[in-house]
Write an enzyme that holds these catalytic residues in place. Structure first.
Site, PDB file in Angstrom:
ATOM      1  N   PHE A 156       0.805  -1.227   0.000  1.00 41.84           N
ATOM      2  CA  PHE A 156       0.000   0.000   0.000  1.00 41.84           C
ATOM      3  C   PHE A 156       0.836   1.275   0.000  1.00 41.84           C
ATOM      4  O   PHE A 156       0.331   2.344  -0.328  1.00 41.84           O
ATOM      5  CB  PHE A 156      -0.927   0.018   1.237  1.00 41.84           C
ATOM      6  CG  PHE A 156      -0.231   0.444   2.511  1.00 41.84           C
ATOM      7  CD1 PHE A 156      -0.028   1.795   2.795  1.00 41.84           C
ATOM      8  CD2 PHE A 156       0.252  -0.493   3.410  1.00 41.84           C
ATOM      9  CE1 PHE A 156       0.636   2.190   3.958  1.00 41.84           C
ATOM     10  CE2 PHE A 156       0.918  -0.101   4.565  1.00 41.84           C
ATOM     11  CZ  PHE A 156       1.113   1.244   4.836  1.00 41.84           C
ATOM     12  N   LYS A 180      -1.582  -7.458  -9.230  1.00 37.96           N
ATOM     13  CA  LYS A 180      -2.505  -7.492  -8.072  1.00 37.96           C
ATOM     14  C   LYS A 180      -2.083  -6.346  -7.144  1.00 37.96           C
ATOM     15  O   LYS A 180      -1.182  -6.478  -6.334  1.00 37.96           O
ATOM     16  CB  LYS A 180      -2.369  -8.847  -7.360  1.00 37.96           C
ATOM     17  CG  LYS A 180      -3.563  -9.317  -6.572  1.00 37.96           C
ATOM     18  CD  LYS A 180      -4.007  -8.451  -5.446  1.00 37.96           C
ATOM     19  CE  LYS A 180      -3.118  -8.492  -4.236  1.00 37.96           C
ATOM     20  NZ  LYS A 180      -3.520  -7.446  -3.217  1.00 37.96           N
ATOM     21  N   GLU A 183      -5.014  -3.846  -1.950  1.00 34.21           N
ATOM     22  CA  GLU A 183      -6.460  -3.637  -1.844  1.00 34.21           C
ATOM     23  C   GLU A 183      -6.776  -2.397  -1.000  1.00 34.21           C
ATOM     24  O   GLU A 183      -7.911  -1.957  -0.941  1.00 34.21           O
ATOM     25  CB  GLU A 183      -7.138  -4.891  -1.264  1.00 34.21           C
ATOM     26  CG  GLU A 183      -6.834  -5.194   0.196  1.00 34.21           C
ATOM     27  CD  GLU A 183      -5.505  -5.910   0.430  1.00 34.21           C
ATOM     28  OE1 GLU A 183      -4.569  -5.750  -0.375  1.00 34.21           O
ATOM     29  OE2 GLU A 183      -5.396  -6.616   1.446  1.00 34.21           O
ATOM     30  N   SER A 233       5.424  -6.991   3.109  1.00 37.41           N
ATOM     31  CA  SER A 233       6.003  -7.360   4.408  1.00 37.41           C
ATOM     32  C   SER A 233       6.806  -8.664   4.306  1.00 37.41           C
ATOM     33  O   SER A 233       6.588  -9.483   3.403  1.00 37.41           O
ATOM     34  CB  SER A 233       4.876  -7.536   5.423  1.00 37.41           C
ATOM     35  OG  SER A 233       4.044  -8.603   5.024  1.00 37.41           O
ATOM     36  N   CYS A 288       9.491   1.832   3.117  1.00 45.38           N
ATOM     37  CA  CYS A 288      10.368   0.701   3.441  1.00 45.38           C
ATOM     38  C   CYS A 288      11.782   1.190   3.640  1.00 45.38           C
ATOM     39  O   CYS A 288      12.608   0.487   4.204  1.00 45.38           O
ATOM     40  CB  CYS A 288      10.322  -0.342   2.345  1.00 45.38           C
ATOM     41  SG  CYS A 288      11.107   0.198   0.839  1.00 45.38           S
ATOM     42  N   GLU A 388       9.091  -4.022  12.870  1.00 49.84           N
ATOM     43  CA  GLU A 388       8.986  -2.880  11.958  1.00 49.84           C
ATOM     44  C   GLU A 388       7.733  -2.107  12.357  1.00 49.84           C
ATOM     45  O   GLU A 388       6.626  -2.649  12.284  1.00 49.84           O
ATOM     46  CB  GLU A 388       8.870  -3.373  10.509  1.00 49.84           C
ATOM     47  CG  GLU A 388       8.796  -2.248   9.504  1.00 49.84           C
ATOM     48  CD  GLU A 388       8.647  -2.735   8.060  1.00 49.84           C
ATOM     49  OE1 GLU A 388       8.116  -3.852   7.844  1.00 49.84           O
ATOM     50  OE2 GLU A 388       9.054  -1.998   7.153  1.00 49.84           O
TER      51      GLU A 388
HETATM   52  P1  NAD Z   1       1.621  -6.637   3.031  1.00 48.81           P
HETATM   53  O1  NAD Z   1       2.644  -7.696   3.033  1.00 48.81           O
HETATM   54  O2  NAD Z   1       0.556  -6.643   4.074  1.00 48.81           O
HETATM   55  O3  NAD Z   1       0.837  -6.650   1.621  1.00 48.81           O
HETATM   56  C1  NAD Z   1       1.535  -6.757   0.401  1.00 48.81           C
HETATM   57  C2  NAD Z   1       0.645  -7.493  -0.594  1.00 48.81           C
HETATM   58  O4  NAD Z   1       0.383  -8.813  -0.107  1.00 48.81           O
HETATM   59  C3  NAD Z   1      -0.694  -6.815  -0.809  1.00 48.81           C
HETATM   60  O5  NAD Z   1      -0.981  -6.812  -2.185  1.00 48.81           O
HETATM   61  C4  NAD Z   1      -1.665  -7.683  -0.019  1.00 48.81           C
HETATM   62  O6  NAD Z   1      -2.933  -7.750  -0.604  1.00 48.81           O
HETATM   63  C5  NAD Z   1      -1.027  -9.048  -0.040  1.00 48.81           C
HETATM   64  N1  NAD Z   1      -1.310  -9.817   1.183  1.00 48.81           N
HETATM   65  C6  NAD Z   1      -1.586  -9.330   2.422  1.00 48.81           C
HETATM   66  N2  NAD Z   1      -1.770 -10.336   3.306  1.00 48.81           N
HETATM   67  C7  NAD Z   1      -1.613 -11.481   2.608  1.00 48.81           C
HETATM   68  C8  NAD Z   1      -1.674 -12.865   2.959  1.00 48.81           C
HETATM   69  N3  NAD Z   1      -1.928 -13.258   4.205  1.00 48.81           N
HETATM   70  N4  NAD Z   1      -1.433 -13.773   2.006  1.00 48.81           N
HETATM   71  C9  NAD Z   1      -1.157 -13.400   0.743  1.00 48.81           C
HETATM   72  N5  NAD Z   1      -1.104 -12.097   0.349  1.00 48.81           N
HETATM   73  C10 NAD Z   1      -1.326 -11.161   1.263  1.00 48.81           C
HETATM   74  O7  NAD Z   1       2.419  -5.238   3.027  1.00 48.81           O
HETATM   75  P2  NAD Z   1       1.822  -3.769   3.151  1.00 48.81           P
HETATM   76  O8  NAD Z   1       1.360  -3.551   4.550  1.00 48.81           O
HETATM   77  O9  NAD Z   1       0.895  -3.471   2.029  1.00 48.81           O
HETATM   78  O10 NAD Z   1       3.154  -2.909   2.888  1.00 48.81           O
HETATM   79  C11 NAD Z   1       4.065  -2.559   3.892  1.00 48.81           C
HETATM   80  C12 NAD Z   1       5.243  -3.518   3.932  1.00 48.81           C
HETATM   81  O11 NAD Z   1       5.899  -3.535   2.679  1.00 48.81           O
HETATM   82  C13 NAD Z   1       6.316  -3.092   4.933  1.00 48.81           C
HETATM   83  O12 NAD Z   1       6.806  -4.243   5.576  1.00 48.81           O
HETATM   84  C14 NAD Z   1       7.397  -2.477   4.065  1.00 48.81           C
HETATM   85  O13 NAD Z   1       8.704  -2.493   4.613  1.00 48.81           O
HETATM   86  C15 NAD Z   1       7.303  -3.344   2.851  1.00 48.81           C
HETATM   87  N6  NAD Z   1       7.871  -2.694   1.681  1.00 48.81           N
HETATM   88  C16 NAD Z   1       9.073  -3.146   1.217  1.00 48.81           C
HETATM   89  C17 NAD Z   1       9.662  -2.537   0.129  1.00 48.81           C
HETATM   90  C18 NAD Z   1      10.997  -3.012  -0.395  1.00 48.81           C
HETATM   91  O14 NAD Z   1      11.338  -2.656  -1.495  1.00 48.81           O
HETATM   92  N7  NAD Z   1      11.740  -3.796   0.364  1.00 48.81           N
HETATM   93  C19 NAD Z   1       9.003  -1.465  -0.502  1.00 48.81           C
HETATM   94  C20 NAD Z   1       7.770  -1.046  -0.008  1.00 48.81           C
HETATM   95  C21 NAD Z   1       7.204  -1.674   1.077  1.00 48.81           C
END
Ligand code: NAD
Length: 503
Positions: A156, A180, A183, A233, A288, A388
């Site tokens: 997000f 994808k 959401e 994440s 991130c 985090e």
């Molecule tokens: P998230 O992991 O909750 O969601 C990422 C994606 O996974 C979304 O599209 C979501 O719909 C999907 N998802 C969520 N729960 C799921 C599940 N149980 N099973 C399968 N898919 C699922 O992450 P977020 O909260 O949207 O974003 C923040 C995180 O992203 C932080 O940890 C941040 O550090 C990381 N991030 C990393 C980078 C990088 O380049 N390393 C860049 C941006 C964000």
């Protein structure tokens, strides 16, 4: 309670060139984090819709893989122009659904735009190699061929930049794509997708399905998807890596972070404190690459009041309001999680130097605001250090020496970004050599690489060896084929049967 607009728009799927309404029974609201207004409703696509998107991409691949490099490049040249022309509109949509300030939202779009510009020049990077005359009259050369249908799953926090890390590079190298988006804020991503079609992407080359766990699992398992790019994440990324790898796919997962800024006492104090205030609290800490952890080395331990003073000057307000430094966090749940972590820091004995909980924001009383918060006396083992936080919370640790600081950073499981502040070239070089972290800044707090390089990460911050965008992603999105060829002419033609395996 969310305020639902009389007729909240629905976010469409993109399947086979058409924006279609999902037949799903499961939907969620896209909510403005500053006001709780419902901006739209987003579906959790059905298994049949995911299959239809993949089938369309598979069919489109037959033609797209043969499309000349120049034709593909011109679509991305047009696309970068359209993104520039719509910058203000894109930033407005992004701020409404994500919360970050309008200038930050433009930055989000702009960093993605740079990848689109790079995609337009991909022909320069997708070159094979040739060894002439490896045997008499024989040449060996490589072809970097696209894989087929690739998929992307995005978080997000950068709803413009991160989708643009993925589909332009995959498509420019000849693949077709199923995206994808998050959401939580899919609307700016969808506007970017509309512009990509306007730029000339043929139907089926780019498809979009929305959803959460089930759709992600369907992508991981789908036999017709050849590669998956994930950003999000560590928990979810590790699951995606394992599940999609098991299904035989290439996978790259860029994941969570706990980025340490190591401040040596010889650093330029004013510049360092200014840099830290922006890097810790900008985008409400939801980057991130946010510098969420400071390690004060030696005499720099006396800089805590300076950091607190800088943080106090930051203005907490809705992202739409001029002069805002810190906007709301993405959701009520995120705010509650951050507040609970702050409470745990107090309970576990850290010193709360600045408490940003429940700030007053006139006109936006319903927003998910957390103001800049600072803890000192933080130690490994405290939740505010081990987890985090992904909010505007800076934790301060102390170290006697640079070597102690390096050991501390390397002992943390995450290896996304780090920075050192010093005026000593020798200290900076030592840090650069010894630190086990992907992105290293020297007197720069958020060292995100431009697209001539690739984003990277170490340890728990990354799975898969090739990073997004840059040269590495060309290798990720292509399959190397080696061709060894002999062409006979009258002079070189042999007449006997060759049964040896030598060339
Ligand atoms: P998230 O992991 O909750 O969601 C990422 C994606 O996974 C979304 O599209 C979501 O719909 C999907 N998802 C969520 N729960 C799921 C599940 N149980 N099973 C399968 N898919 C699922 O992450 P977020 O909260 O949207 O974003 C923040 C995180 O992203 C932080 O940890 C941040 O550090 C990381 N991030 C990393 C980078 C990088 O380049 N390393 C860049 C941006 C964000």
């Amino acid at each position: 309670m969310h305020r639902v607009a009389a007729s909240a728009a629905t976010v469409k799927l993109l399947i086979d060139g058409e924006f279609v309404e999902s037949g799903s029974a499961q939907w969620r609201d896209v909510v403005n984090p500053a006001t709780q207004d419902v901006l739209a409703r987003v579906p959790f696509a059905t298994a049949g819709e995911v299959d239809a998107a993949v089938a369309s991409a598979k069919e489109a691949f037959k033609r797209w893989r043969r499309t000349p490099i120049g034709t593909r490049a011109r679509i991305f040249l047009k696309y970068q122009q359209l993104i520039r022309e719509h910058m203000g509109e894109l930033a407005t949509i992004l701020t409404a659904e994500q919360g970050k300030t309008l200038p930050d939202a433009e930055g989000d779009v702009f960093r993605g735009l740079e990848v689109v510009e790079h995609a337009a020049a991909i022909g320069n990077l997708q070159l094979g190699e040739l060894a002439n005359n490896v045997a008499s009259g024989v040449d060996t050369y490589t072809l970097l061929q696209p894989l087929g249908v690739c998929a992307g799953i995005t978080p997000f926090n950068f709803p413009a930049m991160i989708p643009l890390w993925m589909f332009p590079m995959a498509i420019a190298t000849g693949n077709t794509f199923v995206l994808k988006p998050s959401e939580q804020d899919p609307m700016v991503t969808m506007r970017l997708v509309e512009l990509a079609l306007e730029a000339g992407l043929p139907k089926g080359v780019l498809n979009v399905v929305h959803g959460g766990e089930d759709v992600v699992n369907a992508i991981c398992d789908h036999p017709d998807i050849k590669a998956v790019s994930f950003v999000g994440s560590t928990r979810v990324g590790t699951h995606v890596y394992n599940r999609a790898s098991l299904a035989g796919k290439r996978v790259q997962c860029m994941m969570g972070a706990k980025n340490h800024a190591v401040i040596l006492p010889d650093a330029n104090k004013e510049q360092t404190l200014n840099a830290m205030a922006g890097a810790a609290f900008g985008a409400a800490g939801q980057r991130c690459m946010a510098a969420s952890t400071v390690v004060l080395v030696g005499e720099a331990r006396g800089w805590i009041p300076g950091l607190v003073t800088k943080a106090r000057t930051l203005k907490v307000n809705a992202g739409t309001e001029p002069g805002t430094d810190v906007g709301p966090v993405i959701s009520c749940a995120a705010r509650e999680r951050i507040e609970a972590l702050i409470a745990s820091g107090i309970e576990q004995g850290a010193t709360l130097e600045l408490d940003g909980r429940r700030p007053e924001v006139p006109g936006f009383e319903r927003g998910n605001f957390v103001g800049p918060t600072i803890f000192s006396g933080v130690k490994p083992g405290m939740r505010i250090y081990d987890e985090e936080i992904f909010g505007p919370v800076l934790v301060i640790l102390e170290a006697e020496t640079l070597d102690d600081a390096i050991a501390l950073v390397n002992a943390n499981p995450n290896g996304n970004g780090t920075a050192v502040f010093t005026q000593s070239g020798a200290a900076a070089r030592r840090f650069q050599e010894e630190i086990d972290v992907g992105q290293v800044g020297i007197n720069l707090p958020i060292p995100v690489p431009l697209p001539m390089f690739s984003f990277t990460g170490s340890r728990a911050s990354k799975l898969g060896d090739l990073g997004p965008y840059g040269k590495q992603v060309v290798t990720f999105y292509t399959q190397t084929k080696t061709v060894t060829a002999r062409w006979f002419d009258d002079e070189t033609a042999g007449h006997g049967v060759n049964t040896t395996i030598n060339l």
